[in-house]
Structure formats: C-alpha cells, structure tokens
Scaffold this motif. Structure first.
Motif, PDB file in Angstrom:
ATOM      1  N   ILE A 102       0.849  -1.180   0.000  1.00 13.42           N
ATOM      2  CA  ILE A 102       0.000   0.000   0.000  1.00 13.42           C
ATOM      3  C   ILE A 102       0.882   1.226   0.000  1.00 13.42           C
ATOM      4  CG2 ILE A 102      -0.231   0.220   2.512  1.00 13.42           C
ATOM      5  CD1 ILE A 102      -3.269   0.674   1.948  1.00 13.42           C
ATOM      6  N   SER A 103       0.431   2.321  -0.588  1.00 17.06           N
ATOM      7  CA  SER A 103       1.275   3.500  -0.731  1.00 17.06           C
ATOM      8  C   SER A 103       0.758   4.700   0.057  1.00 17.06           C
ATOM      9  CB  SER A 103       1.395   3.877  -2.211  1.00 17.06           C
ATOM     10  OG  SER A 103       0.120   4.062  -2.775  1.00 17.06           O
ATOM     11  N   VAL A 104      -0.135   4.473   1.016  1.00 14.93           N
ATOM     12  CA  VAL A 104      -0.602   5.539   1.894  1.00 14.93           C
ATOM     13  C   VAL A 104      -0.095   5.257   3.293  1.00 14.93           C
ATOM     14  CG1 VAL A 104      -2.650   5.949   0.503  1.00 14.93           C
ATOM     15  CG2 VAL A 104      -2.768   4.313   2.372  1.00 14.93           C
TER      16      VAL A 104
ATOM     17  N   THR B 201      11.941  10.231  -4.036  1.00 12.68           N
ATOM     18  CA  THR B 201      13.152   9.661  -3.444  1.00 12.68           C
ATOM     19  C   THR B 201      13.493   8.388  -4.198  1.00 12.68           C
ATOM     20  OG1 THR B 201      12.539  10.556  -1.280  1.00 12.68           O
ATOM     21  CG2 THR B 201      14.200   8.826  -1.304  1.00 12.68           C
ATOM     22  N   TYR B 202      14.785   8.222  -4.578  1.00 14.11           N
ATOM     23  CA  TYR B 202      15.202   7.109  -5.433  1.00 14.11           C
ATOM     24  C   TYR B 202      16.410   6.382  -4.852  1.00 14.11           C
ATOM     25  CZ  TYR B 202      12.661   9.984  -8.886  1.00 14.11           C
ATOM     26  OH  TYR B 202      11.731  10.741  -9.557  1.00 14.11           O
ATOM     27  N   SER B 203      16.444   5.065  -5.067  1.00 11.59           N
ATOM     28  CA  SER B 203      17.649   4.271  -4.823  1.00 11.59           C
ATOM     29  C   SER B 203      18.208   3.820  -6.169  1.00 11.59           C
ATOM     30  CB  SER B 203      17.336   3.040  -3.967  1.00 11.59           C
ATOM     31  OG  SER B 203      17.083   3.400  -2.625  1.00 11.59           O
ATOM     32  N   PHE B 204      19.459   4.187  -6.430  1.00 12.13           N
ATOM     33  CA  PHE B 204      20.187   3.698  -7.599  1.00 12.13           C
ATOM     34  C   PHE B 204      21.105   2.583  -7.116  1.00 12.13           C
ATOM     35  CE2 PHE B 204      19.845   8.361  -9.011  1.00 12.13           C
ATOM     36  CZ  PHE B 204      18.602   8.146  -9.599  1.00 12.13           C
ATOM     37  N   SER B 205      20.815   1.350  -7.511  1.00 11.73           N
ATOM     38  CA  SER B 205      21.512   0.178  -6.973  1.00 11.73           C
ATOM     39  C   SER B 205      22.333  -0.507  -8.061  1.00 11.73           C
ATOM     40  CB  SER B 205      20.509  -0.831  -6.396  1.00 11.73           C
ATOM     41  OG  SER B 205      19.710  -0.231  -5.403  1.00 11.73           O
TER      42      SER B 205
ATOM     43  N   ASN C 198      17.187   1.529 -11.045  1.00  7.45           N
ATOM     44  CA  ASN C 198      16.517   2.726 -10.543  1.00  7.45           C
ATOM     45  C   ASN C 198      15.175   2.324  -9.936  1.00  7.45           C
ATOM     46  OD1 ASN C 198      15.339   5.214 -10.072  1.00  7.45           O
ATOM     47  ND2 ASN C 198      15.066   5.720 -12.234  1.00  7.45           N
ATOM     48  N   THR C 199      15.087   2.341  -8.610  1.00  4.22           N
ATOM     49  CA  THR C 199      13.857   1.977  -7.920  1.00  4.22           C
ATOM     50  C   THR C 199      13.414   3.132  -7.028  1.00  4.22           C
ATOM     51  OG1 THR C 199      14.315  -0.398  -7.920  1.00  4.22           O
ATOM     52  CG2 THR C 199      12.807   0.411  -6.232  1.00  4.22           C
ATOM     53  N   PRO C 200      12.178   3.619  -7.196  1.00  5.86           N
ATOM     54  CA  PRO C 200      11.707   4.697  -6.331  1.00  5.86           C
ATOM     55  C   PRO C 200      11.390   4.183  -4.932  1.00  5.86           C
ATOM     56  CG  PRO C 200       9.954   3.996  -7.801  1.00  5.86           C
ATOM     57  CD  PRO C 200      11.181   3.229  -8.216  1.00  5.86           C
ATOM     58  N   ASN C 201      11.794   4.944  -3.929  1.00  4.92           N
ATOM     59  CA  ASN C 201      11.403   4.631  -2.554  1.00  4.92           C
ATOM     60  C   ASN C 201      10.091   5.328  -2.183  1.00  4.92           C
ATOM     61  OD1 ASN C 201      14.626   4.700  -2.546  1.00  4.92           O
ATOM     62  ND2 ASN C 201      13.932   3.207  -1.031  1.00  4.92           N
TER      63      ASN C 201
ATOM     64  N   VAL D  41      12.403  -6.433  -8.349  1.00  2.00           N
ATOM     65  CA  VAL D  41      12.196  -5.808  -7.045  1.00  2.00           C
ATOM     66  C   VAL D  41      10.730  -5.960  -6.668  1.00  2.00           C
ATOM     67  CG1 VAL D  41      12.408  -3.662  -5.704  1.00  2.00           C
ATOM     68  CG2 VAL D  41      13.954  -4.094  -7.640  1.00  2.00           C
ATOM     69  N   TYR D  42      10.478  -6.160  -5.371  1.00  2.00           N
ATOM     70  CA  TYR D  42       9.086  -6.202  -4.895  1.00  2.00           C
ATOM     71  C   TYR D  42       8.938  -5.340  -3.644  1.00  2.00           C
ATOM     72  CZ  TYR D  42       4.535  -7.695  -3.333  1.00  2.00           C
ATOM     73  OH  TYR D  42       3.219  -7.690  -2.946  1.00  2.00           O
ATOM     74  N   PRO D  43       8.006  -4.400  -3.620  1.00  2.00           N
ATOM     75  CA  PRO D  43       7.214  -3.917  -4.742  1.00  2.00           C
ATOM     76  C   PRO D  43       8.081  -3.073  -5.683  1.00  2.00           C
ATOM     77  CG  PRO D  43       6.176  -3.376  -2.631  1.00  2.00           C
ATOM     78  CD  PRO D  43       7.586  -3.792  -2.338  1.00  2.00           C
ATOM     79  N   SER D  44       7.788  -3.089  -6.965  1.00  2.00           N
ATOM     80  CA  SER D  44       8.591  -2.350  -7.935  1.00  2.00           C
ATOM     81  C   SER D  44       8.179  -0.893  -8.019  1.00  2.00           C
ATOM     82  CB  SER D  44       8.466  -2.997  -9.315  1.00  2.00           C
ATOM     83  OG  SER D  44       7.114  -3.001  -9.738  1.00  2.00           O
ATOM     84  N   THR D  45       7.044  -0.557  -7.421  1.00  2.00           N
ATOM     85  CA  THR D  45       6.559   0.824  -7.408  1.00  2.00           C
ATOM     86  C   THR D  45       7.187   1.567  -6.238  1.00  2.00           C
ATOM     87  OG1 THR D  45       4.704   0.264  -5.975  1.00  2.00           O
ATOM     88  CG2 THR D  45       4.375  -0.003  -8.345  1.00  2.00           C
ATOM     89  N   ASN D  46       6.687   2.778  -5.966  1.00  2.00           N
ATOM     90  CA  ASN D  46       7.203   3.541  -4.838  1.00  2.00           C
ATOM     91  C   ASN D  46       6.528   3.166  -3.520  1.00  2.00           C
ATOM     92  OD1 ASN D  46       4.712   4.643  -5.358  1.00  2.00           O
ATOM     93  ND2 ASN D  46       5.408   6.765  -5.469  1.00  2.00           N
TER      94      ASN D  46
END
Length: 261
Positions: A28-30, A232-236, A257-260, A79-84
């Motif tokens: 969930i993103s809230v 906010t992003y993580s570059f791994s 590039n995965t958004p946090n 990545v899971y979840p691949s969204t933010n």
C-alpha cells in the motif's frame, strides 16, 4: 450515505493491513501502521524466489487455493514492490528468508538465503539478495539497508547509491546533467553491501556515472535518468563487474533505478 461509504472503506483497509495469512501480501502506498520493506533479487544466477518473514510470505501473488504457483515470485533483477510502495508487516524480529516456490520443478521450498532482523513501527527497510548464487551449496549473499527516508521536499529530489555488486571495489556516484553537462558527485566510497545517505539534487535528467573512488575513469553508466522533485530514489548497482556494462548479457553491471517514495 457518503459517510457510510467512508467508514466501510476504512474498515476494508484495516482488514487488508492486519489480515496475516501464510500467503498474504500487504502492499500500500498511503500512511499505514507497521514496518515497511522492499525486496531485491540481485544475486547473479539466482532462481525465482518468494520472500518470507518467518512463516509468512511477504512477496508475490496471494493464493486463493493455498497452493503456490511454481513460476510466481521475484526473479533475478526484479524488485518487490517495484513501485514507490513498500510491503507492510507487523513490527518484530524475523528470519527473513528467500525461498523457492513450493511447486517449483527444481528445489521446491529450498531456502537460498536467511537474514535475522528486527524491524520497527514506522521504519523502512530494503533487503537485497546479492553475490553469486552458488549452485553447489545453493546459497547466496543477503544484506539489509535501513531506509532513512528524508522528508518530502517539493524543491528537489533525494537519491542514494546502493552497492550490490559482489566483485566490485567501492564506488563514487556522479550525476551529469544532460542539459548543462555539469557533473556533481553525490556519493563517495560506497562499498559492497552498503548504501550512501540520501542526497538532495535538483529536478532534471541525468547520466548516472560510477567511478572507483579517487579515479577519473567511468566504470558503469546509465544514461538519461529522470529525477523528479518530491521523489526519493535508490540507484543500486548489480551484476558482474568483470563484464562490459554495454550489450545484453544478463549478468552485466547495471544501475537499477527503484523509487522509494
């Protein structure tokens, strides 16, 4: 009537968050109650796995029959979840395990990595499978990063470097603005299984450049990455550093590039 719909929605949301069946997944993103986690399968040659917190599956699709799909799960480079968003679990101390699906043709239920970690209410974490999957021992490396997310800032974005390439030396991360061509070093001396702090950068389009600390040569590049304010992003970094980063080799070095948020 409108108020009844709002109350019903709140009750439904609470049920989703706190239902904790073996195959339940909360994404969930809230704002929610609990610890929040992301899971990265960056171990070279690793098979598809599901991630568990103790006996509870915390990634992949939920099962309505109680029987897993042999092909579902988190494959290499995913990545899971691949969204933010993050997956939500109750606070506590867990053995986080990367485990083959129970119906997989090869090595069903095999645990290829285990990490013991206490996770806290309102905190964020990223768990990385890394290294080179050993086909004899059927194990791989695993590490966790505490995601200390900065406050949302509408005047810029925040980025960091996570180093998940097992055979690479420490790196500096340089952002090159594709319009002005100005280069800015935003992380230095980031070693394997570690991450830099989040650094604020202006919104823009950048080439991501990795250089060994104290050297001028570009080792890995990812071009034209959009960085948007308030995010906010993580570059791994993942992959085998002995391979060229260009081309199509599965195990080549790649900056994910995965958004946090």
């Amino acid at each position: 009537m409108k108020r009844k719909y709002i109350i019903s929605a709140v009750i439904l949301l609470s049920t989703i968050i706190y239902s904790c069946k073996k195959n339940a997944v909360q994404e969930i993103s809230v704002p929610v109650s609990g610890a929040q986690l992301k899971y990265f399968n960056f171990a070279l040659n690793a098979p598809v796995v599901n991630f568990y917190a103790g006996s509870t599956k915390v990634t992949a699709a939920s099962s309505t029959t109680g029987i897993e799909s042999g092909t579902s799960g988190v494959a290499f480079s995913n990545v899971y979840p691949s969204t933010n968003a993050y997956a939500i679990i109750a606070p506590g101390t867990y053995d986080f395990m990367a485990q083959r699906p129970s119906t997989a043709t090869a090595d069903p239920n095999l645990v290829i990595a285990t990490l013991n970690k206490q996770v806290a209410e309102g905190k964020n974490y990223s768990i990385y499978l890394s290294g080179l999957y050993n086909t004899t021992t059927k194990k791989t490396d695993v590490f966790v990063i505490d995601d200390v997310l900065p406050a949302i800032d509408t005047s810029g974005a925040y980025i960091r470097l996570v180093h998940a390439s097992y055979n690479a030396n420490p790196f500096d991360l340089v952002l090159k603005n594709t319009t002005s061509l100005v280069e800015t070093t935003v992380a230095t001396n980031v070693a394997y299984k570690s991450a830099s702090n989040f650094a604020k950068v202006p919104q823009g389009v950048y080439d991501l450049i990795l250089r060994y600390t104290g050297t001028p040569n570009n080792i890995v590049i990812r071009t034209a990455v959009s960085v948007i304010k308030s995010n906010t992003y993580s570059f791994s970094l993942r992959g085998d550093i002995t391979l060229p980063y260009t081309g199509t080799a599965v195990n080549r070095p790649v900056i994910d590039n995965t958004p946090n948020r």
